[in-house]
Design a protein around this motif. Structure first.
Motif, PDB file in Angstrom:
ATOM      1  N   ASN A 158       0.675   3.528  -3.217  1.00  0.00           N
ATOM      2  CA  ASN A 158       0.072   2.545  -2.016  1.00  0.00           C
ATOM      3  C   ASN A 158      -1.150   2.936  -1.897  1.00  0.00           C
ATOM      4  N   ILE A 178     -12.004  -3.019  -4.309  1.00  0.00           N
ATOM      5  CA  ILE A 178     -10.747  -3.463  -4.152  1.00  0.00           C
ATOM      6  C   ILE A 178     -10.133  -4.242  -5.646  1.00  0.00           C
ATOM      7  N   GLU A 179     -11.529  -4.841  -5.701  1.00  0.00           N
ATOM      8  CA  GLU A 179     -12.000  -6.356  -7.056  1.00  0.00           C
ATOM      9  C   GLU A 179     -11.534  -5.417  -8.131  1.00  0.00           C
ATOM     10  N   THR A 182      -7.144  -3.751  -8.128  1.00  0.00           N
ATOM     11  CA  THR A 182      -6.630  -4.820  -8.683  1.00  0.00           C
ATOM     12  C   THR A 182      -6.639  -5.368  -9.768  1.00  0.00           C
ATOM     13  N   SER A 183      -7.509  -4.927 -10.379  1.00  0.00           N
ATOM     14  CA  SER A 183      -8.246  -6.095 -11.556  1.00  0.00           C
ATOM     15  C   SER A 183      -7.468  -5.485 -13.101  1.00  0.00           C
ATOM     16  N   MET A 189      -3.637  -2.486  -9.526  1.00  0.00           N
ATOM     17  CA  MET A 189      -2.500  -2.167  -8.463  1.00  0.00           C
ATOM     18  C   MET A 189      -2.389  -3.636  -7.229  1.00  0.00           C
ATOM     19  N   SER A 190      -1.347  -4.268  -7.292  1.00  0.00           N
ATOM     20  CA  SER A 190      -1.364  -5.229  -6.434  1.00  0.00           C
ATOM     21  C   SER A 190      -1.243  -5.379  -5.235  1.00  0.00           C
ATOM     22  N   PRO A 191      -2.630  -6.069  -5.048  1.00  0.00           N
ATOM     23  CA  PRO A 191      -3.576  -5.859  -3.405  1.00  0.00           C
ATOM     24  C   PRO A 191      -2.923  -5.838  -2.320  1.00  0.00           C
ATOM     25  N   ARG A 192      -1.120  -6.119  -2.507  1.00  0.00           N
ATOM     26  CA  ARG A 192      -0.029  -6.291  -1.623  1.00  0.00           C
ATOM     27  C   ARG A 192       0.104  -4.175  -1.208  1.00  0.00           C
ATOM     28  N   ARG A 193      -0.527  -3.827  -1.377  1.00  0.00           N
ATOM     29  CA  ARG A 193      -0.494  -2.376  -1.289  1.00  0.00           C
ATOM     30  C   ARG A 193      -1.309  -1.681  -1.061  1.00  0.00           C
ATOM     31  N   ILE A 194      -2.078  -2.119  -0.682  1.00  0.00           N
ATOM     32  CA  ILE A 194      -3.468  -2.142  -0.503  1.00  0.00           C
ATOM     33  C   ILE A 194      -3.765  -2.268   1.674  1.00  0.00           C
ATOM     34  N   PHE A 215      -5.570  -8.826   0.591  1.00  0.00           N
ATOM     35  CA  PHE A 215      -4.683  -7.001   1.052  1.00  0.00           C
ATOM     36  C   PHE A 215      -4.212  -7.704   2.726  1.00  0.00           C
TER      37      PHE A 215
END
Length: 351
Positions: A158, A178-179, A182-183, A189-194, A215
């Protein structure tokens, strides 16, 4: 006058393609360099070993590759790791690795210092020197991930933007970082973990909705009426609670992303049942998934204290009785000033 070299990580893959075309190099060279920059996290051109020495020299002559470096590290008795990073222009900024049994979380900074002057936060007593560039934020995550792998033999699970600075006042760089994080050709990394945490910039919260971010969003609430919030968070004077409630509802309508409230308990300030009632009232106006009740961490510059355990328990039980999904978040890394609100680039960290 000598012109400053352009940061090569500020070029897109298309721009790298164009550059290599002008050199008469094969197109795949751009992809190779891009992978070195983002997937392999090369910190100098010399490390790009599948390029000819001549090409590496040419890149070094034409571009800069400024990278964030670990300046010093502290290890807490509870396993938390705080790092002080140094930027290419000599500024210092802090980030924290927070380990639990099932998670390894990076708490990252978005600015060097902060301009919001929240009364309970050590960073708020610092001047804001500048925003971090998106590649510097990316470096923070990379370096903390390397620490996690080295110390705990696990990758980060996370990321929380809860370090130094206000992320929404460095909007473009935070979203671009973040882009990259997560790319698939970044960290994947999944944006749901940010989670991006904000002190409450209503206009930018709405912008997040318009931009369709994926996110999670956390609002640092800390007081549930405008009078008290004005007292401890000057930003509330221009972004009052009603404006924030409207912005959060707009954000949720556009994205359906998870929203969390952060609420630090201060002794005899916001810890009464009347305060709890006001918090409940706000929770009923916003589709928030969770309220994190946070243990206050003392700082030298402020006189706030944390309430007695009995007061905390009463507050929590009252929220629970009123069907508010609340969780008490115990502090991590207090012994090394790495806990919530304590980041301030203190001297005396071991190298």
């Amino acid at each position: 006058m000598k012109t400053a070299k352009k940061n090569i990580r500020h070029l897109t893959l298309d721009e790298l393609n164009s550059y290599f075309e002008t050199l008469g190099e094969k197109k795949f060279r751009a992809k190779q360099v891009y992978e070195w920059l983002w997937l392999k996290q090369a910190q100098q051109f010399e490390a790009m070993t599948n390029l000819s020495k001549e090409l590496r020299v040419k890149l070094a002559d034409n571009f800069s590759l400024p990278a964030l470096r670990v300046d010093a590290t502290q290890y807490s008795a509870d396993g938390t790791v705080k790092s002080r990073f140094k930027t290419h222009d000599g500024h210092l900024v802090e980030g924290v690795l927070i380990p639990t049994d099932d998670r390894k979380t990076a708490c990252v900074s978005s600015q060097i210092g902060c301009s919001l002057s929240c009364k309970f936060c050590a960073t708020g007593y610092m001047d804001r020197k500048r925003n971090l560039d998106f590649d510097e934020i990316y470096d923070e995550v990379v370096l903390i991930n390397q620490q996690s792998e080295r110390v705990y033999e696990k990758k980060l699970s996370n990321i929380v933007f809860m370090g130094m600075g206000e992320p929404l006042l460095n909007y473009r760089n935070v979203l671009k970082a973040i882009e990259r994080i997560t790319s698939p050709d970044g960290l994947g990394m999944s944006p749901r973990r940010i989670t991006v945490s904000t002190a409450g910039v209503a206009k930018q919260i709405k912008q997040l909705g318009d931009d369709g971010v994926r996110f999670k969003l956390a609002l640092s609430l800390h007081a549930a009426n405008d009078t008290k919030r004005n007292e401890i968070m000057p930003i509330n004077e221009s972004n009052n609670l009603q404006a924030l409630i409207e912005a959060l509802n707009y954000f949720y309508k556009k994205t359906e992303n998870e929203i969390t409230f952060e609420y630090i308990l201060f002794n005899n300030f916001n810890d009464s049942l009347k305060d709890a009632d006001e918090l409940i009232k706000i929770c009923r106006q916003v589709p928030a998934d969770l309220v994190n009740i946070i243990e206050y961490n003392p700082i030298d510059m402020a006189t706030f204290r944390k309430p007695d355990e009995k007061v905390v328990n009463t507050f929590m039980q009252y929220l629970e009785k009123n069907r508010v999904n609340a969780r008490l978040r115990r502090s991590r890394g207090k012994d090394i000033d790495a806990a919530c609100g304590q980041l301030a680039n203190k001297e005396g960290i071991v190298g």
